[in-house]
Design a protein around this motif. Structure first.
Motif, PDB file in Angstrom:
ATOM      1  N   GLU A  24       0.831  -1.202   0.000  1.00  0.00           N
ATOM      2  CA  GLU A  24       0.000   0.000   0.000  1.00  0.00           C
ATOM      3  C   GLU A  24       0.868   1.256   0.000  1.00  0.00           C
ATOM      4  N   HIS A  25       0.483   2.216  -0.857  1.00  0.00           N
ATOM      5  CA  HIS A  25       1.196   3.484  -0.927  1.00  0.00           C
ATOM      6  C   HIS A  25       0.260   4.563  -1.473  1.00  0.00           C
ATOM      7  N   PRO A  26       0.472   5.824  -1.041  1.00  0.00           N
ATOM      8  CA  PRO A  26      -0.387   6.925  -1.488  1.00  0.00           C
ATOM      9  C   PRO A  26       0.169   7.604  -2.729  1.00  0.00           C
ATOM     10  N   CYS A  47      -7.916   2.479  -1.404  1.00  0.00           N
ATOM     11  CA  CYS A  47      -8.107   3.060  -0.065  1.00  0.00           C
ATOM     12  C   CYS A  47      -8.613   1.991   0.905  1.00  0.00           C
ATOM     13  N   THR A 103      -5.499   5.968  -9.296  1.00  0.00           N
ATOM     14  CA  THR A 103      -5.316   6.440  -7.928  1.00  0.00           C
ATOM     15  C   THR A 103      -4.635   7.799  -7.951  1.00  0.00           C
ATOM     16  N   SER A 152      -4.749   6.004  -1.537  1.00  0.00           N
ATOM     17  CA  SER A 152      -3.734   4.959  -1.503  1.00  0.00           C
ATOM     18  C   SER A 152      -4.262   3.710  -2.193  1.00  0.00           C
ATOM     19  N   SER A 179      -2.986  -0.677  -3.271  1.00  0.00           N
ATOM     20  CA  SER A 179      -2.056  -1.795  -3.269  1.00  0.00           C
ATOM     21  C   SER A 179      -2.622  -2.853  -4.198  1.00  0.00           C
TER      22      SER A 179
END
Length: 114
Positions: free
Chosen positions: A54-56, A76, A90, A95, A97
């Protein structure tokens, strides 16, 4: 500009963004090729169990487009099954993943735009 598959950089990336496994990555275009319009354009081959953590995306945006197989993406935190031809976008501090939780190899395009 034309990039032939044989001329692309082929890189194995491990544990992307804290995920699991190895992603076989083909750099279709590098940041220098895209003149500030995008920073990443990669084709990624993901064996079963491989994930991207997971990353924003605050100042940029990312597109995942499934070319082959199926994956589960988390938008999210909400899971969605994506199959061939499905896509995810995104941006704006959201966020995401991804995990290849299928029993088959999956191939996606990952594109980060400025």
């Amino acid at each position: 500009m034309v990039h032939k598959n044989a001329d692309m950089a082929h890189i194995i990336r491990e544990n992307i963004r804290g995920g699991r496994g190895k992603a076989h990555t083909d750099m279709v275009f590098g940041p220098e090729d895209m003149h500030g319009k995008a920073t990443l354009f990669n084709r990624m081959t993901l064996e079963p169990g491989t994930s991207i953590g997971e990353h924003p995306h605050e100042q940029d945006a990312e597109i995942y487009y499934v070319l082959k197989g199926s994956v589960t993406v988390y938008d999210c935190g909400t899971p969605h099954k994506l199959e061939e031809g499905d896509a995810m976008f995104t941006c704006c501090g959201e966020s995401h993943s991804l995990v290849n939780d299928s029993g088959d190899t999956a191939v996606i395009l990952a594109i980060v735009i400025a």
